[in-house]
Write a protein that holds these residues in place. Structure first.
Motif, mmCIF file in Angstrom:
data_model
loop_
_atom_site.group_PDB
_atom_site.id
_atom_site.type_symbol
_atom_site.label_atom_id
_atom_site.label_comp_id
_atom_site.label_asym_id
_atom_site.label_seq_id
_atom_site.Cartn_x
_atom_site.Cartn_y
_atom_site.Cartn_z
ATOM 1 N N LEU A 419 0.833 -1.203 0.000
ATOM 2 C CA LEU A 419 0.000 0.000 0.000
ATOM 3 C C LEU A 419 0.866 1.250 0.000
ATOM 4 O O LEU A 419 0.597 2.203 -0.744
ATOM 5 C CB LEU A 419 -0.920 -0.008 1.230
ATOM 6 N N TRP A 420 1.921 1.261 0.833
ATOM 7 C CA TRP A 420 2.805 2.428 0.840
ATOM 8 C C TRP A 420 3.455 2.631 -0.527
ATOM 9 O O TRP A 420 3.586 3.763 -1.003
ATOM 10 C CB TRP A 420 3.896 2.271 1.893
ATOM 11 N N ASN A 421 3.873 1.524 -1.156
ATOM 12 C CA ASN A 421 4.490 1.647 -2.480
ATOM 13 C C ASN A 421 3.499 2.194 -3.500
ATOM 14 O O ASN A 421 3.869 2.985 -4.381
ATOM 15 C CB ASN A 421 5.021 0.289 -2.937
ATOM 16 N N LEU A 422 2.237 1.772 -3.377
ATOM 17 C CA LEU A 422 1.217 2.281 -4.292
ATOM 18 C C LEU A 422 1.020 3.776 -4.108
ATOM 19 O O LEU A 422 0.999 4.545 -5.084
ATOM 20 C CB LEU A 422 -0.098 1.536 -4.075
ATOM 21 N N LEU A 423 0.868 4.210 -2.863
ATOM 22 C CA LEU A 423 0.678 5.637 -2.606
ATOM 23 C C LEU A 423 1.924 6.444 -2.968
ATOM 24 O O LEU A 423 1.820 7.598 -3.409
ATOM 25 C CB LEU A 423 0.320 5.850 -1.134
ATOM 26 N N ASP A 424 3.087 5.838 -2.810
ATOM 27 C CA ASP A 424 4.332 6.542 -3.133
ATOM 28 C C ASP A 424 4.431 6.864 -4.621
ATOM 29 O O ASP A 424 5.119 7.798 -5.019
ATOM 30 C CB ASP A 424 5.523 5.697 -2.687
ATOM 31 N N ARG A 425 3.731 6.105 -5.442
ATOM 32 C CA ARG A 425 3.770 6.379 -6.887
ATOM 33 C C ARG A 425 3.225 7.762 -7.225
ATOM 34 O O ARG A 425 3.556 8.330 -8.263
ATOM 35 C CB ARG A 425 2.984 5.308 -7.646
ATOM 36 N N PHE A 426 2.369 8.303 -6.336
ATOM 37 C CA PHE A 426 1.809 9.624 -6.619
ATOM 38 C C PHE A 426 2.833 10.735 -6.411
ATOM 39 O O PHE A 426 2.545 11.891 -6.708
ATOM 40 C CB PHE A 426 0.581 9.870 -5.740
ATOM 41 N N THR A 427 4.018 10.389 -5.918
ATOM 42 C CA THR A 427 5.090 11.379 -5.865
ATOM 43 C C THR A 427 5.843 11.452 -7.186
ATOM 44 O O THR A 427 6.661 12.356 -7.380
ATOM 45 C CB THR A 427 6.087 11.050 -4.737
ATOM 46 N N GLY A 428 5.591 10.498 -8.105
ATOM 47 C CA GLY A 428 6.208 10.526 -9.428
ATOM 48 C C GLY A 428 5.390 11.345 -10.398
ATOM 49 O O GLY A 428 4.168 11.529 -10.230
ATOM 50 N N ARG A 429 6.016 11.821 -11.459
ATOM 51 C CA ARG A 429 5.360 12.756 -12.371
ATOM 52 C C ARG A 429 4.126 12.165 -13.031
ATOM 53 O O ARG A 429 3.082 12.809 -13.103
ATOM 54 C CB ARG A 429 6.355 13.227 -13.439
ATOM 55 N N ARG A 430 4.219 10.917 -13.541
ATOM 56 C CA ARG A 430 3.099 10.372 -14.301
ATOM 57 C C ARG A 430 1.864 10.193 -13.426
ATOM 58 O O ARG A 430 0.766 10.634 -13.768
ATOM 59 C CB ARG A 430 3.494 9.033 -14.931
ATOM 60 N N TRP A 431 2.027 9.564 -12.264
ATOM 61 C CA TRP A 431 0.885 9.353 -11.382
ATOM 62 C C TRP A 431 0.405 10.675 -10.783
ATOM 63 O O TRP A 431 -0.800 10.858 -10.577
ATOM 64 C CB TRP A 431 1.253 8.359 -10.279
ATOM 65 N N ALA A 432 1.332 11.556 -10.487
ATOM 66 C CA ALA A 432 0.938 12.851 -9.931
ATOM 67 C C ALA A 432 0.102 13.635 -10.934
ATOM 68 O O ALA A 432 -0.917 14.255 -10.582
ATOM 69 C CB ALA A 432 2.177 13.649 -9.545
ATOM 70 N N THR A 433 0.524 13.614 -12.199
ATOM 71 C CA THR A 433 -0.227 14.317 -13.243
ATOM 72 C C THR A 433 -1.624 13.733 -13.385
ATOM 73 O O THR A 433 -2.624 14.462 -13.499
ATOM 74 C CB THR A 433 0.525 14.236 -14.581
ATOM 75 N N ALA A 434 -1.706 12.387 -13.379
ATOM 76 C CA ALA A 434 -3.012 11.731 -13.512
ATOM 77 C C ALA A 434 -3.914 12.091 -12.332
ATOM 78 O O ALA A 434 -5.121 12.342 -12.507
ATOM 79 C CB ALA A 434 -2.827 10.223 -13.605
ATOM 80 N N ALA A 435 -3.353 12.109 -11.111
ATOM 81 C CA ALA A 435 -4.161 12.440 -9.935
ATOM 82 C C ALA A 435 -4.676 13.861 -10.003
ATOM 83 O O ALA A 435 -5.848 14.132 -9.689
ATOM 84 C CB ALA A 435 -3.331 12.230 -8.668
ATOM 85 N N ILE A 436 -3.819 14.793 -10.410
ATOM 86 C CA ILE A 436 -4.233 16.198 -10.469
ATOM 87 C C ILE A 436 -5.281 16.407 -11.562
ATOM 88 O O ILE A 436 -6.273 17.127 -11.360
ATOM 89 C CB ILE A 436 -3.014 17.095 -10.699
ATOM 90 N N LEU A 437 -5.083 15.748 -12.712
ATOM 91 C CA LEU A 437 -6.090 15.865 -13.776
ATOM 92 C C LEU A 437 -7.413 15.255 -13.336
ATOM 93 O O LEU A 437 -8.490 15.813 -13.603
ATOM 94 C CB LEU A 437 -5.581 15.177 -15.048
#
Length: 818
Positions: A419-437
């Motif tokens: 779970l931590w590894n999954l949430l940590d992906r949102f610190t990367g550009r691709r996942w962060a961009t998808a979350a913000i969009l």
């Protein structure tokens, strides 16, 4: 620079008891005194809590400075039954009211209601009161008298005469049902009883229920509506709130124990949170306040907030004990790391409540005061008392080791690590961009839906109760059998003294009355102008051709002299236009109010002024206007205060943006959810909107404070965020889910506004949690960076073999966030 794991205990210097802030030293160097002082306060306030009363007041539900309410209060003594009143419909289910047994039962009930404390006996009205009169036209002119004929004895002749009198009284559709099977006893209420004490609505409603049971046993059906009965039913429903409160405590306790597997620390967290509730309930009567049905949920919110902060303190101490620290040292480190974040979060919670004070409705202001008191005591019970108690009791060794198992584990397939590894992906550009969009899409869609949000009630009857409740069934009975509904909006027309019967004035009233009757939602009207038309037609053998408003001042004066005083006052300088509405929905009230305002703007003169508003619907319209004016101001203030507190805490505008944007998304989606669930913004739901912001910032503060501290030491965003997840993320998830489950049980409550609040709070708890876990790291990817200067200094010192050393107190503080 690669982020390094915490040093082992053996590499740290001995703990320095003189380290830490002056507040920390003052508290922990005098632990026993603090515990004894809190015990004394708990005992005293626990005794005071026994004196807390549960009651309500009609006046407290009014927006005191709203112009309509000021008009109503100015002329309240001259208006007949247009404020706080109860209507009791007595139905003969097996026949009509023209029955001797029914009329005798009605007389007895009317007499008993007349004697109830708090009844305005002068204004009380039923078929048996002398003020209920008939007027008719005979060959000798106008005649009249009381509806109950002289010498009434229940004989067929008396009942026949009664029927004729009722037909000539104009009370069909008002006091008498259209189908003739029931009649109403109308009870205007006073704010105080004969002894000068405030009317106790719980006692009054209980007496009404006793009379209902007594007379229904005699073969009639009783239907009761009005503010006093509504509040009585809400107070009865409050008993179920205690059940849901107990369920929430059990759920929270079980969940925290499942997380910790430590009995002593779990019980201490629950104890500290319940202590805060005791302090709050004890302070209310001490300061002269009572609880009402609208603020009865505040103790649970205080408990919920306390569990959230308490779990964070417990988790921090448990992890430090697991690393080998003494329980006292662990308590001090946890206090040092989290006190500022916790204090800021509680201040934000307090602000979320305090901004409700801008709403000029006393019942909301008292809710805000009660909640602010509760949040204030949490600073002592959960930020101070709990760590000190844990410094004595500690935690079990097994629980402490389990709390840090993930730090040294190399198994990347564990559920927690996955779970931590999954949430940590949102610190990367691709996942962060998808979350913000994704967040932007939700924000746009939510805003589009939220524009349809209405102010006020959207249902018929009392929206505070279920549609199938006894009260709302009684409201439906009234609306079905009486032409004039209980939703009355009264327009007051102010004139010079002794000038209320002037043709020019009454002609304007007649015009407004006719125009209002054309509006959808208006069932009927009544005024002195309408009476003039009816009397003129009656004086001409009922010929409809004479149903006119003639410019004959002598005739108007003659009709006014015999008109009921409810249509004008004793000084003949105030007229009342009654508008009977099909319901009190927001749209219905808005269109009527807007039309009257437009008419007044075009027809007011120096001598004649059309003023809103009295009556139950008029007061509801004024409340809607006050809520609408305060709604956006409230959100502006709460966000402004939360932003300021966040900036003081983080000292970075970037961190403030990262913390606030997820909250704003939750607010927009909550308003969209209200539209989807058919809720309006009103007295019951308005506080939840503000609370969602104040409580929601807690999650961001705890996660972001650790993340920011790690970034300032040179850790990458991924490393900093993972550290925050291990230290506070588990508890954020725990409290978010636990509190959501606790409040979602409210949907089974018989009190509908409690069920609505439960749904909204559960949604906000979950979405604020998701925002802190998903959107926060995504936004941080673009806005927050490691402190390179700090990292370069550490790297250089390591190269020289001169790495800076600090006392254990400082080292531990920096490792997990200062």
């Amino acid at each position: 620079m690669k982020y390094t794991a915490p040093p082992s205990v053996s590499s740290l210097e001995p703990f320095d008891p003189s380290s830490g802030s002056i507040i920390e030293r003052l508290l922990f160097n005098n632990r026993l005194l603090v515990v004894l002082l809190c015990a004394v306060i708990t005992a005293v306030l626990g005794w005071q809590a026994l004196k807390l009363e549960l009651n309500a007041s009609f006046e407290k539900t009014l927006p005191g400075s709203q112009p309509y309410i000021l008009n109503y209060l100015q002329y309240q003594s001259e208006l007949t039954g247009l404020g706080n009143a109860v209507r009791v419909a007595v139905e003969n289910p097996d026949g009509s009211l023209y029955d001797a047994d029914y009329m005798e039962t009605l007389r007895q009930l009317s007499d008993e209601l007349f004697l109830l404390p708090g009844v305005d006996r002068v204004q009380m009205k039923s078929l048996w009161t002398p003020s209920t009169r008939w007027i008719g036209v005979t060959e000798e002119g106008l005649e009249g008298g009381p509806v109950i004929p002289d010498g009434y004895d229940g004989s067929p002749q008396s009942l026949q005469q009664l029927g004729a009198n009722i037909a000539r009284s104009g009370e069909i559709g008002q006091l008498v049902a259209v189908d003739g099977n029931s009649s109403i006893i109308y009870l205007p209420l006073l704010d105080t009883d004969a002894d000068g004490n405030s009317l106790d609505y719980a006692v009054f409603a209980d007496k009404l229920e006793q009379l209902r049971g007594k007379y229904e046993a005699q073969g009639v059906a009783i239907h009761i509506t009005g503010f006093a009965k509504l509040i009585g039913d809400l107070i009865d429903g409050v008993r179920s709130v205690l059940t849901f409160f107990a369920m929430a405590v059990v759920i929270a306790t079980a969940t925290v124990f499942w997380f910790t597997r430590c009995v002593r620390s779990t019980l201490l967290v629950v104890f500290a949170s319940l202590t805060a509730v005791i302090w709050q309930l004890g302070l209310l009567p001490t300061l002269g306040y009572v609880l009402d049905p609208y603020s009865i949920l505040v103790p649970f919110l205080v408990f919920a907030i306390g569990m959230s902060h308490g779990a964070q303190k417990m988790n921090g101490i448990m992890q430090d004990v697991g690393r080998g620290f003494d329980k006292l040292v662990a308590a001090r480190f946890t206090f040092r790391r989290l006190f500022l974040a916790g204090l800021t979060a509680l201040l934000a919670d307090a602000v979320g409540f305090a901004v409700l004070l801008v709403i000029d409705i006393q019942v909301i202001r008292e809710l805000a005061i009660a909640a602010s008191i509760g949040v204030a005591v949490l600073i002592f019970t959960n930020l101070i008392l709990l760590p000190i108690l844990l410094s004595y009791v500690g935690v079990s060794d097994e629980a402490a080791k389990r709390s840090i198992a993930g730090e040294s584990s190399t198994d990347k397939t564990t559920r927690e690590q996955a779970l931590w590894n999954l949430l940590d992906r949102f610190t990367g550009r691709r996942w962060a961009t998808a979350a913000i969009l994704g967040g932007a899409v939700l924000a746009v869609a939510g805003f589009a839906v939220s524009t349809q949000l209405k102010i006020g009630d959207l249902d018929q009857g009392a929206p505070e109760l279920r549609s199938d409740s006894r009260y709302n069934r009684d409201v439906a009975f009234m609306n079905q059998h009486y032409g004039a509904s209980s939703d009355v909006l009264a327009v007051m027309i102010k004139t010079p003294a002794n000038a209320c019967s002037r043709y020019e004035t009454l002609n304007k009233v007649d015009a407004l009355e006719w125009q209002l009757r054309q509006l959808p939602g208006v069932e009927s009207t009544n005024s002195l102008s309408l009476l003039s038309r009816r009397v003129l037609s009656g004086l001409n053998e009922g010929n409809p051709k004479w149903y006119e408003f003639l410019p004959n001042q002598s005739m108007l004066n003659y009709i006014t002299a015999g008109a009921p005083r409810g249509l004008y006052n004793n000084g003949c300088d105030l007229l009342t236009l009654y508008v009977y509405l099909s319901d009190h929905k927001a749209d219905t009230l808005t269109q009527v109010v807007d039309y009257v305002e437009m008419f007044a703007a075009n027809n007011d003169t120096d001598d004649v002024k059309f003023m809103l508003a009295a009556g139950s619907a008029g007061i509801q319209a004024a409340t809607n206007i006050a809520v609408k004016e305060a709604w956006r101001d409230m959100l502006f203030l709460v966000y402004g205060a939360v932003i300021l507190l966040s900036f003081i805490t983080f000292r970075s505008w970037r961190a403030v943006v990262v913390a606030i944007l997820p909250l704003m998304l939750t607010s927009v989606l909550a308003e969209a959810l209200m539209v989807a669930l058919g809720m309006g913004v009103k007295v019951a739901t308005l506080p939840v909107i503000a609370l969602g912001v104040g409580i929601g910032i807690d999650y961001a503060l705890y996660i972001l404070s650790v993340t920011q501290a790690q970034l300032r030491q040179g850790a990458t965003l991924s490393e900093a965020y993972l550290r925050a997840l291990r230290f506070t993320g588990k508890v954020v998830m725990l409290t978010g889910v636990t509190l959501a489950v606790g409040v979602v049980t409210w949907v089974a409550s018989p009190i509908k506004f409690q069920a609505d609040m439960g749904l909204l709070l559960a949604f906000m708890f979950l979405w604020n949690m998701l925002g802190a876990l998903v959107l926060l790291p995504a936004l941080a990817h673009f806005l927050m960076k490691p402190d390179k200067a700090e990292a370069n200094i550490n790297a250089a010192l390591e190269t020289l073999g001169q790495k800076r050393t600090k006392p254990i107190s400082s080292t531990s503080s920096n490792q997990y966030g200062s």
